[in-house]
Design a protein around this motif. Structure first.
Motif, PDB file in Angstrom:
ATOM      1  N   ALA A  57       0.836  -1.209   0.000  1.00 46.12           N
ATOM      2  CA  ALA A  57       0.000   0.000   0.000  1.00 46.12           C
ATOM      3  C   ALA A  57       0.868   1.254   0.000  1.00 46.12           C
ATOM      4  CB  ALA A  57      -0.931  -0.001   1.209  1.00 46.12           C
ATOM      5  N   LEU A  58       1.954   1.224   0.747  1.00 46.28           N
ATOM      6  CA  LEU A  58       2.888   2.355   0.723  1.00 46.28           C
ATOM      7  C   LEU A  58       3.459   2.544  -0.673  1.00 46.28           C
ATOM      8  CD1 LEU A  58       4.792   1.893   4.097  1.00 46.28           C
ATOM      9  CD2 LEU A  58       3.444   3.877   3.417  1.00 46.28           C
ATOM     10  N   LEU A  59       3.822   1.445  -1.312  1.00 44.32           N
ATOM     11  CA  LEU A  59       4.379   1.518  -2.662  1.00 44.32           C
ATOM     12  C   LEU A  59       3.356   2.091  -3.647  1.00 44.32           C
ATOM     13  CD1 LEU A  59       6.743   0.919  -4.559  1.00 44.32           C
ATOM     14  CD2 LEU A  59       5.800  -1.383  -4.847  1.00 44.32           C
ATOM     15  N   VAL A  60       2.115   1.643  -3.559  1.00 42.41           N
ATOM     16  CA  VAL A  60       1.061   2.156  -4.445  1.00 42.41           C
ATOM     17  C   VAL A  60       0.861   3.650  -4.195  1.00 42.41           C
ATOM     18  CG1 VAL A  60      -1.408   2.068  -4.961  1.00 42.41           C
ATOM     19  CG2 VAL A  60      -0.111  -0.048  -4.775  1.00 42.41           C
ATOM     20  N   GLY A  61       0.814   4.077  -2.943  1.00 46.66           N
ATOM     21  CA  GLY A  61       0.631   5.490  -2.620  1.00 46.66           C
ATOM     22  C   GLY A  61       1.774   6.359  -3.114  1.00 46.66           C
ATOM     23  N   ILE A  62       2.994   5.882  -2.936  1.00 48.60           N
ATOM     24  CA  ILE A  62       4.167   6.643  -3.369  1.00 48.60           C
ATOM     25  C   ILE A  62       4.228   6.721  -4.896  1.00 48.60           C
ATOM     26  CG2 ILE A  62       6.705   6.590  -3.439  1.00 48.60           C
ATOM     27  CD1 ILE A  62       6.549   5.490  -0.519  1.00 48.60           C
ATOM     28  N   LEU A  63       3.995   5.594  -5.556  1.00 49.06           N
ATOM     29  CA  LEU A  63       4.009   5.594  -7.024  1.00 49.06           C
ATOM     30  C   LEU A  63       2.912   6.481  -7.587  1.00 49.06           C
ATOM     31  CD1 LEU A  63       4.714   1.825  -7.818  1.00 49.06           C
ATOM     32  CD2 LEU A  63       6.233   3.770  -8.251  1.00 49.06           C
ATOM     33  N   LYS A  64       1.721   6.429  -6.987  1.00 52.49           N
ATOM     34  CA  LYS A  64       0.617   7.280  -7.446  1.00 52.49           C
ATOM     35  C   LYS A  64       0.998   8.746  -7.327  1.00 52.49           C
ATOM     36  CE  LYS A  64      -2.255   8.842  -4.842  1.00 52.49           C
ATOM     37  NZ  LYS A  64      -3.130   9.730  -4.129  1.00 52.49           N
ATOM     38  N   SER A  65       1.587   9.131  -6.205  1.00 48.49           N
ATOM     39  CA  SER A  65       1.978  10.529  -5.998  1.00 48.49           C
ATOM     40  C   SER A  65       3.037  10.958  -7.008  1.00 48.49           C
ATOM     41  CB  SER A  65       2.507  10.731  -4.585  1.00 48.49           C
ATOM     42  OG  SER A  65       1.507  10.481  -3.638  1.00 48.49           O
ATOM     43  N   PHE A  66       4.002  10.087  -7.242  1.00 47.46           N
ATOM     44  CA  PHE A  66       5.082  10.409  -8.179  1.00 47.46           C
ATOM     45  C   PHE A  66       4.557  10.522  -9.609  1.00 47.46           C
ATOM     46  CE2 PHE A  66       8.629   9.121 -10.952  1.00 47.46           C
ATOM     47  CZ  PHE A  66       9.503  10.159 -10.663  1.00 47.46           C
ATOM     48  N   LEU A  67       3.741   9.565 -10.026  1.00 45.97           N
ATOM     49  CA  LEU A  67       3.191   9.598 -11.384  1.00 45.97           C
ATOM     50  C   LEU A  67       2.237  10.774 -11.578  1.00 45.97           C
ATOM     51  CD1 LEU A  67       2.634   5.787 -11.927  1.00 45.97           C
ATOM     52  CD2 LEU A  67       4.370   7.222 -13.009  1.00 45.97           C
ATOM     53  N   LEU A  68       1.486  11.112 -10.543  1.00 50.76           N
ATOM     54  CA  LEU A  68       0.597  12.264 -10.612  1.00 50.76           C
ATOM     55  C   LEU A  68       1.408  13.549 -10.820  1.00 50.76           C
ATOM     56  CD1 LEU A  68      -2.443  12.868 -10.412  1.00 50.76           C
ATOM     57  CD2 LEU A  68      -2.097  13.289  -7.988  1.00 50.76           C
ATOM     58  N   MET A  69       2.564  13.629 -10.161  1.00 48.42           N
ATOM     59  CA  MET A  69       3.432  14.788 -10.350  1.00 48.42           C
ATOM     60  C   MET A  69       3.939  14.841 -11.794  1.00 48.42           C
ATOM     61  SD  MET A  69       7.218  15.626  -8.814  1.00 48.42           S
ATOM     62  CE  MET A  69       7.852  14.185  -9.616  1.00 48.42           C
ATOM     63  N   LEU A  70       4.329  13.694 -12.334  1.00 50.23           N
ATOM     64  CA  LEU A  70       4.832  13.672 -13.707  1.00 50.23           C
ATOM     65  C   LEU A  70       3.754  14.060 -14.718  1.00 50.23           C
ATOM     66  CD1 LEU A  70       7.049  10.454 -13.733  1.00 50.23           C
ATOM     67  CD2 LEU A  70       7.806  12.833 -13.630  1.00 50.23           C
ATOM     68  N   ILE A  71       2.538  13.632 -14.474  1.00 49.73           N
ATOM     69  CA  ILE A  71       1.444  13.919 -15.414  1.00 49.73           C
ATOM     70  C   ILE A  71       0.983  15.363 -15.308  1.00 49.73           C
ATOM     71  CG2 ILE A  71      -0.972  13.393 -15.942  1.00 49.73           C
ATOM     72  CD1 ILE A  71      -0.292  10.456 -15.222  1.00 49.73           C
ATOM     73  N   THR A  72       0.802  15.859 -14.079  1.00 50.91           N
ATOM     74  CA  THR A  72       0.269  17.211 -13.894  1.00 50.91           C
ATOM     75  C   THR A  72       1.361  18.282 -13.919  1.00 50.91           C
ATOM     76  OG1 THR A  72       0.396  17.084 -11.476  1.00 50.91           O
ATOM     77  CG2 THR A  72      -1.667  16.365 -12.531  1.00 50.91           C
ATOM     78  N   GLY A  73       2.599  17.901 -13.644  1.00 45.63           N
ATOM     79  CA  GLY A  73       3.691  18.869 -13.616  1.00 45.63           C
ATOM     80  C   GLY A  73       3.744  19.702 -12.351  1.00 45.63           C
ATOM     81  N   SER A  74       2.962  19.346 -11.373  1.00 45.66           N
ATOM     82  CA  SER A  74       2.907  20.111 -10.133  1.00 45.66           C
ATOM     83  C   SER A  74       3.856  19.507  -9.098  1.00 45.66           C
ATOM     84  CB  SER A  74       1.479  20.136  -9.590  1.00 45.66           C
ATOM     85  OG  SER A  74       1.427  20.869  -8.410  1.00 45.66           O
ATOM     86  N   VAL A  75       5.076  20.021  -9.080  1.00 43.37           N
ATOM     87  CA  VAL A  75       6.094  19.501  -8.169  1.00 43.37           C
ATOM     88  C   VAL A  75       5.774  19.851  -6.721  1.00 43.37           C
ATOM     89  CG1 VAL A  75       8.556  19.550  -7.581  1.00 43.37           C
ATOM     90  CG2 VAL A  75       7.844  19.603  -9.974  1.00 43.37           C
ATOM     91  N   SER A  76       5.248  21.044  -6.490  1.00 46.47           N
ATOM     92  CA  SER A  76       4.938  21.439  -5.114  1.00 46.47           C
ATOM     93  C   SER A  76       3.832  20.559  -4.528  1.00 46.47           C
ATOM     94  CB  SER A  76       4.544  22.904  -5.042  1.00 46.47           C
ATOM     95  OG  SER A  76       3.401  23.145  -5.822  1.00 46.47           O
ATOM     96  N   SER A  77       2.863  20.171  -5.332  1.00 51.79           N
ATOM     97  CA  SER A  77       1.792  19.289  -4.851  1.00 51.79           C
ATOM     98  C   SER A  77       2.321  17.905  -4.511  1.00 51.79           C
ATOM     99  CB  SER A  77       0.701  19.151  -5.901  1.00 51.79           C
ATOM    100  OG  SER A  77       0.060  20.374  -6.102  1.00 51.79           O
ATOM    101  N   PHE A  78       3.412  17.507  -5.141  1.00 52.18           N
ATOM    102  CA  PHE A  78       3.992  16.187  -4.892  1.00 52.18           C
ATOM    103  C   PHE A  78       4.348  16.009  -3.425  1.00 52.18           C
ATOM    104  CE2 PHE A  78       8.019  13.799  -4.437  1.00 52.18           C
ATOM    105  CZ  PHE A  78       7.542  12.528  -4.717  1.00 52.18           C
ATOM    106  N   PHE A  79       4.954  17.016  -2.826  1.00 49.16           N
ATOM    107  CA  PHE A  79       5.383  16.890  -1.436  1.00 49.16           C
ATOM    108  C   PHE A  79       4.191  16.752  -0.494  1.00 49.16           C
ATOM    109  CE2 PHE A  79       8.916  19.094  -3.538  1.00 49.16           C
ATOM    110  CZ  PHE A  79       9.897  18.145  -3.315  1.00 49.16           C
ATOM    111  N   TYR A  80       3.119  17.467  -0.791  1.00 49.56           N
ATOM    112  CA  TYR A  80       1.904  17.340   0.015  1.00 49.56           C
ATOM    113  C   TYR A  80       1.271  15.960  -0.197  1.00 49.56           C
ATOM    114  CZ  TYR A  80       2.406  22.386   0.348  1.00 49.56           C
ATOM    115  OH  TYR A  80       2.899  23.640   0.561  1.00 49.56           O
ATOM    116  N   SER A  81       1.230  15.534  -1.445  1.00 48.77           N
ATOM    117  CA  SER A  81       0.611  14.265  -1.789  1.00 48.77           C
ATOM    118  C   SER A  81       1.355  13.084  -1.183  1.00 48.77           C
ATOM    119  CB  SER A  81       0.562  14.128  -3.314  1.00 48.77           C
ATOM    120  OG  SER A  81       0.059  12.873  -3.685  1.00 48.77           O
ATOM    121  N   ILE A  82       2.664  13.084  -1.304  1.00 49.55           N
ATOM    122  CA  ILE A  82       3.432  11.930  -0.816  1.00 49.55           C
ATOM    123  C   ILE A  82       3.436  11.862   0.705  1.00 49.55           C
ATOM    124  CG2 ILE A  82       5.757  12.943  -0.778  1.00 49.55           C
ATOM    125  CD1 ILE A  82       6.618  10.204  -2.097  1.00 49.55           C
TER     126      ILE A  82
END
Length: 179
Positions: A57-82
């Motif tokens: 579950a941790l791996l899925v959450g981390i990968l989702k946050s990372f891929l979401l950052m790559l798709i949306t381009g929002s690096v600042s949101s990545f830190f909040y998301s992860i």
């Protein structure tokens, strides 16, 4: 469980969580609260916790946050998301161990939402350099109560049907602890 099946299942869960997150970003909220969202992708994390150990579950959450950052381009949101994903998955994983004795899926989802918001506020106070960010925490928690209730009910419904069709047998397969 062989490694190919393991990687495939984690990839599918990650893809589902990512797709739900992307759709969720398109849904306008009736209340204009910065950073607030519905949190429906937590359904996938909770289902992952139901099927697999916490590390998946941790791996899925981390990968989702990372891929979401790559798709949306929002690096600042990545830190909040992860940070939210890690805090939430850890809290839900611990409370899932107590499921049946103390917590239902609704309760576990509520705990996950609380800690997700806490992780985000922790990062926000660090990034902004202002401890007053914690004043925003009760607003996020109140909104999270309603959305996580729906998430918990949905997971309860999904897992009960998974058990009916014996999909839950995946839980009983021997899982390699080295992953």
């Amino acid at each position: 469980m062989n490694s190919t099946k393991k990687v495939t299942n984690v990839a599918l869960l990650t893809a589902m969580a990512l797709a739900i997150s992307l759709i969720e970003q398109m849904i306008p909220l009736p209340v204009p609260i910065p950073g607030a969202k519905l949190g429906f992708s937590n359904m996938i994390i909770l289902i992952c916790l139901y099927l697999y150990p916490l590390k998946y579950a941790l791996l899925v959450g981390i990968l989702k946050s990372f891929l979401l950052m790559l798709i949306t381009g929002s690096v600042s949101s990545f830190f909040y998301s992860i940070s939210g994903a890690i805090f939430s998955a850890l809290a839900m994983g611990i409370s899932l161990k107590l499921r049946g004795k103390t917590f239902s899926f609704v309760g576990i989802s509520e705990i996950g939402a609380f800690f997700h918001n806490f992780g985000q506020i922790l990062v926000a106070s660090f990034v902004m350099g202002n401890i007053k960010m914690y004043l925003y925490f009760p607003i996020l928690v109140i909104m999270g109560i309603f959305t996580s209730f729906f998430v918990g009910l949905s997971v309860n419904y999904i897992t009960s049907h998974m058990d009916k069709i014996n999909f839950g047998d995946i839980k009983n397969e021997k899982i390699d602890k080295r992953f």
